[in-house]
Design a protein around this motif. Structure first.
Motif, PDB file in Angstrom:
ATOM      1  N   SER A   1     -18.007  58.898  80.032  1.00  0.00           N
ATOM      2  CA  SER A   1     -18.452  60.003  79.658  1.00  0.00           C
ATOM      3  C   SER A   1     -19.608  60.403  79.149  1.00  0.00           C
ATOM      4  N   ARG A   2     -20.250  61.082  79.246  1.00  0.00           N
ATOM      5  CA  ARG A   2     -21.945  61.487  78.142  1.00  0.00           C
ATOM      6  C   ARG A   2     -21.501  62.732  77.506  1.00  0.00           C
ATOM      7  N   GLY A   3     -20.218  62.726  76.574  1.00  0.00           N
ATOM      8  CA  GLY A   3     -20.761  63.617  75.868  1.00  0.00           C
ATOM      9  C   GLY A   3     -21.427  65.163  76.029  1.00  0.00           C
ATOM     10  N   ASP A   4     -22.226  65.886  74.684  1.00  0.00           N
ATOM     11  CA  ASP A   4     -22.752  66.666  75.692  1.00  0.00           C
ATOM     12  C   ASP A   4     -24.332  66.434  75.658  1.00  0.00           C
ATOM     13  N   TYR A   5     -24.685  65.111  76.230  1.00  0.00           N
ATOM     14  CA  TYR A   5     -26.240  64.920  76.014  1.00  0.00           C
ATOM     15  C   TYR A   5     -27.151  64.988  75.765  1.00  0.00           C
ATOM     16  N   ALA A   6     -26.592  65.098  74.162  1.00  0.00           N
ATOM     17  CA  ALA A   6     -27.806  65.426  73.514  1.00  0.00           C
ATOM     18  C   ALA A   6     -28.742  64.104  73.105  1.00  0.00           C
ATOM     19  N   ASN A   7     -29.769  64.079  72.775  1.00  0.00           N
ATOM     20  CA  ASN A   7     -30.268  62.792  72.449  1.00  0.00           C
ATOM     21  C   ASN A   7     -29.700  62.195  70.730  1.00  0.00           C
ATOM     22  N   PHE A   8     -29.140  61.470  71.196  1.00  0.00           N
ATOM     23  CA  PHE A   8     -28.615  60.331  69.386  1.00  0.00           C
ATOM     24  C   PHE A   8     -29.464  60.425  68.593  1.00  0.00           C
ATOM     25  N   ILE A   9     -30.820  59.578  68.676  1.00  0.00           N
ATOM     26  CA  ILE A   9     -32.053  58.895  68.468  1.00  0.00           C
ATOM     27  C   ILE A   9     -33.219  59.675  69.831  1.00  0.00           C
ATOM     28  N   SER A  10     -34.137  60.236  69.092  1.00  0.00           N
ATOM     29  CA  SER A  10     -35.688  60.703  69.793  1.00  0.00           C
ATOM     30  C   SER A  10     -36.620  59.845  69.034  1.00  0.00           C
TER      31      SER A  10
END
Length: 542
Positions: free
Chosen positions: A346-355
């Motif tokens: 599952s991908r959670g909210d797809y937000a970057n964790f580290i950019s």
């Protein structure tokens, strides 16, 4: 794509049907009658454990250390000023419980060697030649004439049956019929040098008792240069993450999956043994400035408590040739996924964790990569190490593969997601659960409010002695806090199917688990280890 449940085939054999539809996560739709939570802290990264709730799920961002913590300095790392690099790619970073040290393997000089360093605190590092001045090379792996390294992966096997296999290593080599000292002298294609022989490409497995002196064991099956591996303790399988390309569009990077019980003996796979595993989807949005189609550059995973934590390396662009012309690093961002079977995420909210910063002159301009080991538990925090490239080259001025550095991001323990009532009060009812133990622990911030719980049977009836009114309120900000009832313990309900209803009042709930110890041992897996971990198993800090 559909998993044929009638054959019970594992790993699943999917066929691509779209390039952008989110991949299915079957276990979120078909749960067991009662979920066994005997192993590890139970996380709220998805709805698997939840029957109902009126709370909000939040995926926090980690705290990024502003300064680089490891950068090129030595002759090998500086690469004669062309493509300096001193960072895992993916290599590995683990906490060795026997030596009580952080240990790192890294890319020393672009395509030059496999460096090694140790640390007492995970911040300040001592390199191989500083530890052992008598050694001739900075690299722990000999690099032969005409040979260059590309991607690599290391694993600290806490439970290895043979001492000389405690450390495991994969290195992807290219071998030319002439000397290659620097990346820019490598021909793009064999026909760039008339009469030359195309390079031999080999991915080789090594073993070691100390992580420094390595013995070559075997080549692996067909794979690309961006190949890695990890261990899944839930299935007791070694998993190789393989670079593949979409069957619908050969320009699109995807990931292939191969698993085996025997790391060395089972590594001689064929192309037919590789299963389609993962890719990006419509929620992996393109960079607004670049606009390129996103691709899955890499996927690695590590056990964390009761789940497998996946790090998705999402390629944002530009393509190799454009990046080369611009002399700028390619842009990759790291996102998290969460798996309860080691295959589906599952991908959670797809937000970057580290950019990647995307800012010229910064140490983390682009080309972010995960580090094998995932995260390390340090007291109440998780240390996430990652690679980034500045693009800065003393001789070229700039280059897409120059300036490889190591960065660090910190997150609250279990802090991948939490459920909050937003100051409005709320509650959560779990699915039916089975457990062993007598102590309920939570990771919670209820310092400005309180957390209560009650236990109910399968019919939803409160079990005598375990009501909300019998519960002792938790008013604390703690990553390991016992939640108890006045006169009863959960030992009375051990191995029964029950549900837990949590009541939040100005609180944030990160995790819960049932322990047989008043110290809160979770019995969960910690693949990267840490000063607060022992042989991959949770234990209190010493």
């Amino acid at each position: 794509m559909q998993f044929d449940k009638n054959t019970n085939q594992w790993p699943p054999q999917y066929q691509e049907k779209t390039l952008d539809k989110p991949l299915a996560v079957p276990y979120l739709q078909e749960r067991p009658a009662a979920i066994d939570i005997k192993i590890g802290r139970q996380l709220f990264v998805d709805d698997y454990l939840i029957d109902s709730h009126d709370l909000e799920r939040v995926y926090p961002e980690p705290e990024l250390c502003e300064q680089v913590i490891f950068e090129p300095k030595t002759p090998l790392e500086m690469n004669d000023g062309y493509n300096p690099c001193a960072t895992p790619f993916n290599d590995g970073l683990f906490y060795d419980d026997q030596d009580q040290k952080f240990k790192m393997w890294y890319h020393a000089g672009w395509f030059n060697g496999v460096g090694y360093a140790e640390s007492q605190d995970g911040i300040n590092w001592t390199r191989l030649k500083e530890l052992y001045p008598e050694r001739e090379s900075e690299s722990v792996i000999p690099i032969g004439p005409g040979q260059i390294r590309d991607g690599a992966a290391v694993w600290l096997d806490y439970h290895a049956s043979e001492k000389d296999e405690r450390y495991k290593l994969l290195v992807f080599f290219r071998e030319f019929d002439f000397e290659i000292n620097h990346y820019h002298k490598k021909p793009k294609h064999s026909h760039d040098i008339p009469g030359s022989i195309p390079p031999t490409e080999r991915a080789v497995l090594f073993k070691s008792a100390n992580g420094i002196d390595w013995t070559e064991v075997t080549d692996v099956g067909p794979c690309g240069d961006n190949t890695g591996f990890f261990y899944n303790p839930f299935t007791k399988k070694w998993v190789f993450s393989l670079r593949t390309f979409s069957s619908l569009d050969s320009r699109i990077r995807t990931r292939g999956y191969y698993e085996t019980e025997h790391f060395f003996k089972g590594a001689n796979w064929t192309a037919e043994n590789i299963s389609f595993w993962s890719r990006t989807d419509i929620y992996d949005m393109p960079d607004e400035q670049m606009g390129y189609y996103t691709q899955l550059y890499d996927l690695t995973a590590v056990p964390y408590e009761s789940i497998m934590l996946g790090v998705f390396n999402v390629f944002m662009g530009p393509p190799n040739n454009v990046s080369g012309i611009r002399k700028q690093p390619k842009i990759c961002d790291l996102k998290l996924g969460y798996s309860r079977d080691g295959f589906h995420f599952s991908r959670g909210d797809y937000a970057n964790f580290i950019s990647s910063s995307r800012e010229e002159g910064t140490w983390n301009y682009g080309y972010a990569h995960a580090v094998n080991g995932g995260c390390i538990v340090v007291e109440d925090e998780l240390y996430f190490y990652f690679s980034c490239f500045s693009g800065q080259s003393p001789k070229f001025g700039s280059h897409k593969y120059a300036g490889g550095n190591l960065g660090l991001a910190k997150l609250r323990r279990d802090g991948f997601a939490y459920l909050t009532d937003q100051g409005k009060t709320g509650q959560l009812l779990t699915q039916p659960l089975t457990f062993a133990g007598s102590h309920l622990f939570v990771n919670v911030d209820s310092s400005t409010g309180q957390l209560l719980a009650e236990v109910v049977n399968e019919r939803g009836e409160v079990i005598s002695g375990f009501s909300k009114s019998d519960c002792l309120p938790v008013t604390a900000d703690s990553t390991k806090q016992e939640l108890a009832w006045k006169e009863h313990t959960l030992a009375e309900l051990s191995d029964q199917s029950v549900r837990i209803r949590f009541y939040l009042d100005h609180a944030q709930l990160y995790a819960f688990w049932v322990s047989d110890s008043s110290l809160g041992h979770s019995g969960g897996y910690l693949g990267g280890g840490g000063p607060s971990a022992y042989q991959g198993r949770d234990k209190p800090a010493q």
